[in-house]
Each structure stands twice: as C-alpha cells, then as structure tokens.
Design a protein around this motif. Structure first.
Motif, PDB file in Angstrom:
ATOM      1  N   SER A 128       3.387  -5.792 -79.778  1.00  0.00           N
ATOM      2  CA  SER A 128       2.520  -6.382 -80.796  1.00  0.00           C
ATOM      3  C   SER A 128       3.231  -6.690 -82.104  1.00  0.00           C
ATOM      4  O   SER A 128       2.597  -7.113 -83.058  1.00  0.00           O
ATOM      5  N   SER A 129       4.526  -6.460 -82.160  1.00  0.00           N
ATOM      6  CA  SER A 129       5.285  -6.759 -83.372  1.00  0.00           C
ATOM      7  C   SER A 129       6.657  -7.290 -82.991  1.00  0.00           C
ATOM      8  O   SER A 129       7.052  -7.251 -81.817  1.00  0.00           O
ATOM      9  N   THR A 130       7.381  -7.771 -83.979  1.00  0.00           N
ATOM     10  CA  THR A 130       8.725  -8.280 -83.737  1.00  0.00           C
ATOM     11  C   THR A 130       9.775  -7.178 -83.797  1.00  0.00           C
ATOM     12  O   THR A 130      10.936  -7.405 -83.421  1.00  0.00           O
ATOM     13  N   LEU A 220       0.787   6.185 -77.986  1.00  0.00           N
ATOM     14  CA  LEU A 220       0.655   4.936 -77.250  1.00  0.00           C
ATOM     15  C   LEU A 220       0.712   3.749 -78.211  1.00  0.00           C
ATOM     16  O   LEU A 220       1.292   2.700 -77.906  1.00  0.00           O
ATOM     17  N   ASN A 221       0.104   3.905 -79.379  1.00  0.00           N
ATOM     18  CA  ASN A 221       0.152   2.856 -80.392  1.00  0.00           C
ATOM     19  C   ASN A 221       1.598   2.555 -80.788  1.00  0.00           C
ATOM     20  O   ASN A 221       1.969   1.402 -81.026  1.00  0.00           O
ATOM     21  N   ASN A 222       2.419   3.601 -80.839  1.00  0.00           N
ATOM     22  CA  ASN A 222       3.837   3.424 -81.143  1.00  0.00           C
ATOM     23  C   ASN A 222       4.513   2.576 -80.068  1.00  0.00           C
ATOM     24  O   ASN A 222       5.332   1.702 -80.384  1.00  0.00           O
ATOM     25  N   MET A 223       4.176   2.802 -78.791  1.00  0.00           N
ATOM     26  CA  MET A 223       4.760   1.998 -77.721  1.00  0.00           C
ATOM     27  C   MET A 223       4.201   0.580 -77.740  1.00  0.00           C
ATOM     28  O   MET A 223       4.920  -0.384 -77.440  1.00  0.00           O
ATOM     29  N   VAL A 224       2.928   0.425 -78.099  1.00  0.00           N
ATOM     30  CA  VAL A 224       2.324  -0.904 -78.195  1.00  0.00           C
ATOM     31  C   VAL A 224       3.067  -1.756 -79.222  1.00  0.00           C
ATOM     32  O   VAL A 224       3.348  -2.938 -78.989  1.00  0.00           O
ATOM     33  N   PHE A 225       3.398  -1.159 -80.358  1.00  0.00           N
ATOM     34  CA  PHE A 225       4.123  -1.886 -81.395  1.00  0.00           C
ATOM     35  C   PHE A 225       5.629  -1.939 -81.125  1.00  0.00           C
ATOM     36  O   PHE A 225       6.324  -2.794 -81.667  1.00  0.00           O
ATOM     37  N   GLY A 226       6.137  -1.006 -80.334  1.00  0.00           N
ATOM     38  CA  GLY A 226       7.562  -0.983 -80.058  1.00  0.00           C
ATOM     39  C   GLY A 226       8.374  -0.341 -81.155  1.00  0.00           C
ATOM     40  O   GLY A 226       9.563  -0.648 -81.318  1.00  0.00           O
ATOM     41  N   PHE A 227       7.747   0.581 -81.903  1.00  0.00           N
ATOM     42  CA  PHE A 227       8.471   1.295 -82.969  1.00  0.00           C
ATOM     43  C   PHE A 227       9.263   2.451 -82.347  1.00  0.00           C
ATOM     44  O   PHE A 227       8.985   3.626 -82.597  1.00  0.00           O
ATOM     45  N   SER A 228      10.243   2.133 -81.530  1.00  0.00           N
ATOM     46  CA  SER A 228      10.897   3.167 -80.722  1.00  0.00           C
ATOM     47  C   SER A 228      11.532   4.256 -81.563  1.00  0.00           C
ATOM     48  O   SER A 228      11.419   5.445 -81.241  1.00  0.00           O
ATOM     49  N   TYR A 229      12.221   3.890 -82.656  1.00  0.00           N
ATOM     50  CA  TYR A 229      12.897   4.941 -83.423  1.00  0.00           C
ATOM     51  C   TYR A 229      11.909   5.795 -84.198  1.00  0.00           C
ATOM     52  O   TYR A 229      12.175   6.958 -84.472  1.00  0.00           O
ATOM     53  N   LEU A 230      10.745   5.249 -84.534  1.00  0.00           N
ATOM     54  CA  LEU A 230       9.694   6.070 -85.146  1.00  0.00           C
ATOM     55  C   LEU A 230       9.188   7.097 -84.138  1.00  0.00           C
ATOM     56  O   LEU A 230       9.028   8.281 -84.453  1.00  0.00           O
ATOM     57  N   GLY A 231       8.920   6.647 -82.901  1.00  0.00           N
ATOM     58  CA  GLY A 231       8.451   7.567 -81.863  1.00  0.00           C
ATOM     59  C   GLY A 231       9.464   8.655 -81.565  1.00  0.00           C
ATOM     60  O   GLY A 231       9.100   9.812 -81.369  1.00  0.00           O
ATOM     61  N   ALA A 232      10.751   8.279 -81.550  1.00  0.00           N
ATOM     62  CA  ALA A 232      11.788   9.287 -81.334  1.00  0.00           C
ATOM     63  C   ALA A 232      11.841  10.268 -82.501  1.00  0.00           C
ATOM     64  O   ALA A 232      12.107  11.463 -82.312  1.00  0.00           O
ATOM     65  N   PRO A 331       5.902  -4.865 -97.287  1.00  0.00           N
ATOM     66  CA  PRO A 331       4.763  -4.845 -96.359  1.00  0.00           C
ATOM     67  C   PRO A 331       5.224  -5.093 -94.929  1.00  0.00           C
ATOM     68  O   PRO A 331       6.324  -5.588 -94.681  1.00  0.00           O
ATOM     69  N   GLY A 332       4.377  -4.753 -93.995  1.00  0.00           N
ATOM     70  CA  GLY A 332       4.678  -4.966 -92.587  1.00  0.00           C
ATOM     71  C   GLY A 332       3.413  -4.851 -91.763  1.00  0.00           C
ATOM     72  O   GLY A 332       2.331  -4.527 -92.291  1.00  0.00           O
ATOM     73  N   TYR A 333       3.546  -5.115 -90.476  1.00  0.00           N
ATOM     74  CA  TYR A 333       2.391  -5.094 -89.581  1.00  0.00           C
ATOM     75  C   TYR A 333       2.380  -3.801 -88.787  1.00  0.00           C
ATOM     76  O   TYR A 333       3.341  -3.485 -88.071  1.00  0.00           O
ATOM     77  N   THR A 334       1.317  -3.038 -88.926  1.00  0.00           N
ATOM     78  CA  THR A 334       1.136  -1.812 -88.161  1.00  0.00           C
ATOM     79  C   THR A 334      -0.360  -1.546 -88.031  1.00  0.00           C
ATOM     80  O   THR A 334      -1.184  -2.299 -88.567  1.00  0.00           O
ATOM     81  N   TYR A 335      -0.708  -0.488 -87.332  1.00  0.00           N
ATOM     82  CA  TYR A 335      -2.114  -0.125 -87.205  1.00  0.00           C
ATOM     83  C   TYR A 335      -2.587   0.517 -88.504  1.00  0.00           C
ATOM     84  O   TYR A 335      -1.977   1.469 -88.986  1.00  0.00           O
ATOM     85  N   VAL A 336      -3.670  -0.009 -89.065  1.00  0.00           N
ATOM     86  CA  VAL A 336      -4.166   0.427 -90.369  1.00  0.00           C
ATOM     87  C   VAL A 336      -5.591   0.945 -90.210  1.00  0.00           C
ATOM     88  O   VAL A 336      -6.496   0.192 -89.846  1.00  0.00           O
ATOM     89  N   THR A 507       5.799 -18.566 -81.201  1.00  0.00           N
ATOM     90  CA  THR A 507       5.396 -17.542 -82.158  1.00  0.00           C
ATOM     91  C   THR A 507       6.615 -16.743 -82.594  1.00  0.00           C
ATOM     92  O   THR A 507       7.659 -16.779 -81.931  1.00  0.00           O
ATOM     93  N   ASN A 508       6.458 -16.011 -83.686  1.00  0.00           N
ATOM     94  CA  ASN A 508       7.594 -15.222 -84.156  1.00  0.00           C
ATOM     95  C   ASN A 508       8.025 -14.187 -83.124  1.00  0.00           C
ATOM     96  O   ASN A 508       9.218 -13.905 -82.970  1.00  0.00           O
ATOM     97  N   ILE A 509       7.085 -13.634 -82.365  1.00  0.00           N
ATOM     98  CA  ILE A 509       7.442 -12.658 -81.319  1.00  0.00           C
ATOM     99  C   ILE A 509       8.242 -13.342 -80.211  1.00  0.00           C
ATOM    100  O   ILE A 509       9.276 -12.822 -79.756  1.00  0.00           O
ATOM    101  N   ASP A 510       7.794 -14.527 -79.775  1.00  0.00           N
ATOM    102  CA  ASP A 510       8.532 -15.266 -78.750  1.00  0.00           C
ATOM    103  C   ASP A 510       9.950 -15.582 -79.223  1.00  0.00           C
ATOM    104  O   ASP A 510      10.921 -15.410 -78.481  1.00  0.00           O
ATOM    105  N   VAL A 511      10.070 -16.051 -80.452  1.00  0.00           N
ATOM    106  CA  VAL A 511      11.372 -16.469 -80.983  1.00  0.00           C
ATOM    107  C   VAL A 511      12.309 -15.277 -81.131  1.00  0.00           C
ATOM    108  O   VAL A 511      13.488 -15.344 -80.756  1.00  0.00           O
ATOM    109  N   TYR A 512      11.811 -14.168 -81.649  1.00  0.00           N
ATOM    110  CA  TYR A 512      12.648 -12.987 -81.832  1.00  0.00           C
ATOM    111  C   TYR A 512      13.168 -12.467 -80.497  1.00  0.00           C
ATOM    112  O   TYR A 512      14.337 -12.087 -80.384  1.00  0.00           O
ATOM    113  N   TRP A 513      12.314 -12.448 -79.474  1.00  0.00           N
ATOM    114  CA  TRP A 513      12.757 -11.955 -78.170  1.00  0.00           C
ATOM    115  C   TRP A 513      13.723 -12.921 -77.508  1.00  0.00           C
ATOM    116  O   TRP A 513      14.691 -12.509 -76.855  1.00  0.00           O
TER     117      TRP A 513
END
Length: 587
Positions: A128-130, A220-232, A331-336, A507-513
């Motif tokens: 859900s994020s870049t 699970l929200n961490n995996m949805v966003f892909g914040f891997s180093y935060l989850g670790a 700022p950034g995109y996360t669950y608020v 989209t920015n997600i498509d382009v980043y990947w």
C-alpha cells in the motif's frame, strides 16, 4: 542447495543457543521451544552486525554459504559445550511443549494465510506504499555491492533470502523472494510475541488467541504497507522484552545488560526511531535492579537523575533548533487512527497493567510494568513533539506499532487474572469482542448500513475495528499482475541495449517497483518523469516536453493521462504490448 544449507544452519544455531540456555540451573528458565524464536532474532542480529563490521573493514559482507557455515560451526561448538557438561542435547518434549508447538505452528499457518491473501499464491506485489520498493532496491544494492549502510538490518537479511531463492525465481522474479522474506518477518514477530506471553504467565490457549488478535492488527498492517525495517524493529523490541521478562532474577543483570546493549546497537541499524524506547526501558530496569543501593543514596541519585533529565532535554532542544531531526517532520502515508482500534481491548489492557503493577510475587511483573511504562511515556512525548511541530503524524504513529504489543501484553495478563477470578465476566467480555469483530470483518454491519440506511446510517462496528478493516480492504486490493511484470522485462531489455532510462507511466507504486526490479531506482533521470510531483495544473504539456527527450516510454492501460499526452503518444510506433500496457518508440 544453498537455500537448504542456509535454512538448516539458521535452525541449528538458534536451537543450540535455546537448548544451552534452557539447561540453566534455574528452574524457572523457559523451555527450548519458547527460547528458539528469540534466539533466532539474536542470530540474525549477530549476522547483521558482522556484515556491518565487514563493511567497516572494507571486506565484502558474508554471503549465504559463509553465513550458513558460521552458523553451523557455532552450533557445533555449543553442542560440544553441552556434551562436555554431560547434559543431553536432545530436547524432551513435555505436554506443555507440545501445546506450545501446536500454538506456534498454528501462528505460522495464520501468517502464511495472511501472506497468500495479500500477495496471492503466485506472490504478486501488493503493497500500500512505495516504501517496500525502496527497501527492495536497497536490498538488491546490498546483494550486488556486498556492502551495507544506513538502517540495513532487513536489507542484509532479505539479500540472503533473495540470494538463495534466485535460482528458483530468476532475476525478474527476485521480488517474490523479497515477499517471502516479508512474510517471514511477520511470522517471526508473532512467534516471539507468543513466546513473550507464555513467559509472562499466560496459559496456552489465551496466549494463542491474544497472539492471533495481535498479529491481525498492526503487525499485519506493517506487512500491508511493507515497512519491513519498522516491523523488524518491533521484533527486536519484543526480543529485548522477552529477555528481561524471562530472566529477571538475581545474578542475571550483567548478562541482560550486555545483551540489551547489543539489541540497542542492532536497533540503530534496524529502525533507530525505537532506540529511545529501549534505552529508557533499560534505564528503568537498571534503577529497579539497584533500588536498594539507590535508596541508601537517594539524594545523590536524585541529583544525578535530575542532571541527566536536564541534559537530555537540552540535547533534544539543541537537536531541534539545529535542524538535526528535521526529517521527523516529513509527512508520509501510513495508517492513521488515534485510539479506535484500542477500544476493544482497553478494559482488559488497563486491568492487566494495574494487576502487573500490584503483583509482587511474579518475577515477570516488574520488567513487564517498567517496559510498558517506557513505551507509554515515549509515545506521550512523541505526541507532544507532534503538537510542537517536530514530529509529523506519520512518525508519531510509528510508535503505535510498539504500543500495540504492549497493549496486548497487558491484555493477556488481564485475561489471565479474569480467568481465575471472574470467568462469567470474561466470557461476556470475549463474546462482546467476538460479536463486534464478526459483524465488522464479515461485512454484515456494512451490508445492513448500505441496504437499510434508515435503520443503520453507518457501520458502527468498523469505527472500533479500524486497523483490522483497513488491513482486510488493502489486502483485497488489485495486485501487480504478471503481465505488468512482463512489460517491465520488455522495457528492461530495451534499456539494456540502449543504455538509457526508460520511463513508465503509471501510479507511483507501479513506477517505484518497476524501477526497483529493473535497477533504475536511483537513475539520475528517474524523478524527471514523476508527473505526480509536477507543481502545475498543466502537467500534461510538461510531461510531453520531457518525453520528447527519451527514446522509449512504457504506459500502463490503468493510468489515466491528459489528452495532450494521449495525442502525443497516439502517433508513435508501438513496439510491444500486452494486457497490462504497451511500449512506444519515441525517437
């Protein structure tokens, strides 16, 4: 071969560590099974720090076969120590161990199910994020360069996973190995949390149920966003908590203190935002350990504590005024969500925290209480810094990923006490929680609200199951298809021959990947075509001017473009197309 070798060695060393620790002379030492996952985290931590040391010495970071060999050598040495002490290496499973094994196995199954639900059985990209695209690009950089830098914990571990799985995925499928690593981090987080609940006095069934509710929320929200180093980072924090809760007893302080310093060092190269929480927790635990000596020199300690608080305050103030922490206001995109998702467990969590504070018998109560207080205090300070404009909401809400496991740790304690003191109330409370979750996650409440707005104007249950609903909605979102990846491959083959950056319009997600998988993430011209950043209403004409400077361009059918861009592209030759998009020749 390499995958099997690394897997076996990465099981052997934590198992040897867990077995050695479990055979401690202390009767209250946890069993081998509960120690295994925290030992696995510490093994990963040693691997990561060794990679950092090698980079400092200008030596390539150890690759998979070397890491596996180091693991096996250390495991053999520990096994020799066990044999030398005439203790059995074999693990004898009790009934409790069998129940723990089944509980942990069920957690692994739930984690795998969540992974397949989010990414599909083909492991298609669906974040859900870049952020994860950037993490993936950095992981490939570590794999190619053999060097680590910054907060590289997950970059290095994921690079090992990609290295051993690349023979199965191929180069253009390395993102699938990255996804496997993400699911692994998620699973490990919950297994460590389950082990923590068990050493904190919770019984098997409550520990499992609480762990499932826990893992379906912010982890699970961490995996949805892909914040891997935060989850670790959260997993490191849970391992730190596990150590103190499991081994809080006379004579263990020095060992725990040294292990905690290693965790802090690991936190710096994993997710440094959480380091203050661990440092404050360690300070409170140290004060508690030396409370008798402190009580005899209360005035001197009071002066020292006041001096440290003042010095820390002045240091933070200087850092703010000097702009050293200006990045935290980005700022950034996360669950608020301020508190909604905590409402369901709040009564049991508050009750559990009170009981932990009152408990003078259990060895786990004091460290659990102090670490909980540290998390709450730092989160409150972060809120004040947000109000002062130092923190953005994006960084403030990062602390909720720590607040969540602490809330569930207290919840587990509250449920354990209720189980022995008031089972009738506990059954009613759990029935209430279950009813709300079923109404919300099954979409029954939303269906009633949609079909009968006069009866139910809004889906009320969703307001207190926020993070669970958010995760479910995001996991059901469309995934990046194999056809889109095939489009990336076709573009990359053109780029290899022309040696020039080829933009993708999506989209920015498509382009980043796309950029990460084709190793163009840090290409100098990449941001030149980020049309979503153009500070003008007529961004179409700007994009046309910039596209005129490149030889090729890829376009996704799902991307809505201005008429000026469509007209410009319509006259160009299409050299490749599939169901996801097409490539045009612009020169």
């Amino acid at each position: 071969m390499a995958a099997t070798y690394l897997a076996i060695s990465s099981i052997a060393l934590p198992l040897a560590i867990a077995r050695l620790v479990s055979l401690s002379s202390e009767n209250q030492t946890p069993g081998t099974l509960l120690l295994f996952f925290p030992a696995l985290v510490l093994t990963m931590l040693v691997d990561v720090l060794l990679a950092g040391l090698c980079t400092m010495l200008n030596i390539p970071a150890p690759r998979a076969m070397v890491v596996g060999t180091i693991h096996l050598v250390l495991a053999i040495l520990l096994a020799s120590l066990l044999r030398g002490s005439r203790r059995s290496i074999l693990v004898k499973l009790t009934d409790g161990d069998v129940r723990d094994f089944l509980g942990l196995l069920a957690i692994v199954v739930v984690a795998a199910a969540c992974g397949f639900m989010q990414f599909g059985f083909s492991l298609n990209l669906n974040f859900s994020s870049t952020d994860p695209a950037t993490h993936f690009a950095n992981t490939l950089t570590v794999l190619d360069s053999g060097r680590v830098e910054g907060m590289y914990f997950t970059y290095y571990i994921s690079s090992l996973v990609i290295e051993v799985l690349q023979p199965f995925t191929g180069f253009y499928g390395t993102y699938k190995a990255f996804i496997v690593a993400e699911i692994g981090y998620y699973t490990l987080n919950t297994c460590v949390f389950y082990s923590l609940l068990r050493v904190a006095g919770s019984k098997h069934v409550p520990s499992f149920c609480v762990s499932v509710l826990y893992m379906l929320g912010y982890p699970l929200n961490n995996m949805v966003f892909g914040f891997s180093y935060l989850g670790a980072g959260v997993t490191l924090f849970l391992t730190f908590t596990f150590m103190w809760v499991a081994f809080w007893r006379p004579g263990s302080y020095i060992k725990l203190f040294i292990a905690s310093l290693i965790v802090i060092l690991g936190g710096i190269v994993c997710y440094s935002l959480f380091v203050p929480v661990v440092a404050l927790s360690l300070s409170l635990l140290s004060v508690a350990h030396f409370r008798d000596a402190i009580s005899r020199h209360i005035l001197a300690f009071g002066i020292l504590a006041a001096s440290l608080i003042i010095a820390t305050t002045l240091l933070i103030r200087h850092a703010i005024l000097a702009g050293l922490v200006s990045g935290l206001s980005t700022p950034g995109y996360t669950y608020v969500e301020l508190y909604g998702s905590f409402i369901l467990i709040a009564p049991a969590a508050i009750f559990g925290l009170v009981k932990l504070i009152q408990d003078r018998q259990s060895s786990f109560a004091l460290p659990s209480t102090l670490i909980s207080i540290a998390v709450i205090v730092v989160t409150a300070i972060a809120l004040l810094l947000y109000k002062a404009g130092v923190f953005s909401a994006y960084y403030y809400y990062k602390f909720y990923y720590l607040l969540w496991p602490i809330a569930f740790l207290c919840t587990a304690r509250g449920l354990t006490v209720l189980l022995s003191e008031s089972r009738a109330f506990l059954v009613c409370y759990l029935a209430c929680i279950a009813s709300i979750l079923v109404l919300s996650l099954s979409r029954i409440d939303r269906t009633i609200s949609t079909r009968h707005p006069d009866l139910s104007p809004s889906a009320a249950s969703e307001s207190i199951t926020g993070v669970y609903n958010f995760n479910l909605n995001e996991m059901e979102s469309p995934k990046i298809s194999d056809e889109e990846v095939n489009l990336w491959i076709a573009v990359d083959q053109l780029r290899t021959s022309s040696d020039r950056y080829i933009p993708l319009l999506g989209t920015n997600i498509d382009v980043y990947w796309y950029q990460a998988q084709t190793k163009q993430h840090y290409a100098p011209d990449a941001r030149y075509f980020y049309f979503w950043l153009y500070n003008t209403d007529d961004w179409g004409s700007v994009l046309v001017d910039r596209l005129s400077e490149v030889d090729y361009c890829a376009i996704l059918y799902t991307q809505d473009l201005p008429d000026s861009v469509k007209q410009f592209l319509s006259s160009k030759e299409i050299i490749y197309q599939n169901s996801a998009g097409y490539i045009v020749k612009l020169e």
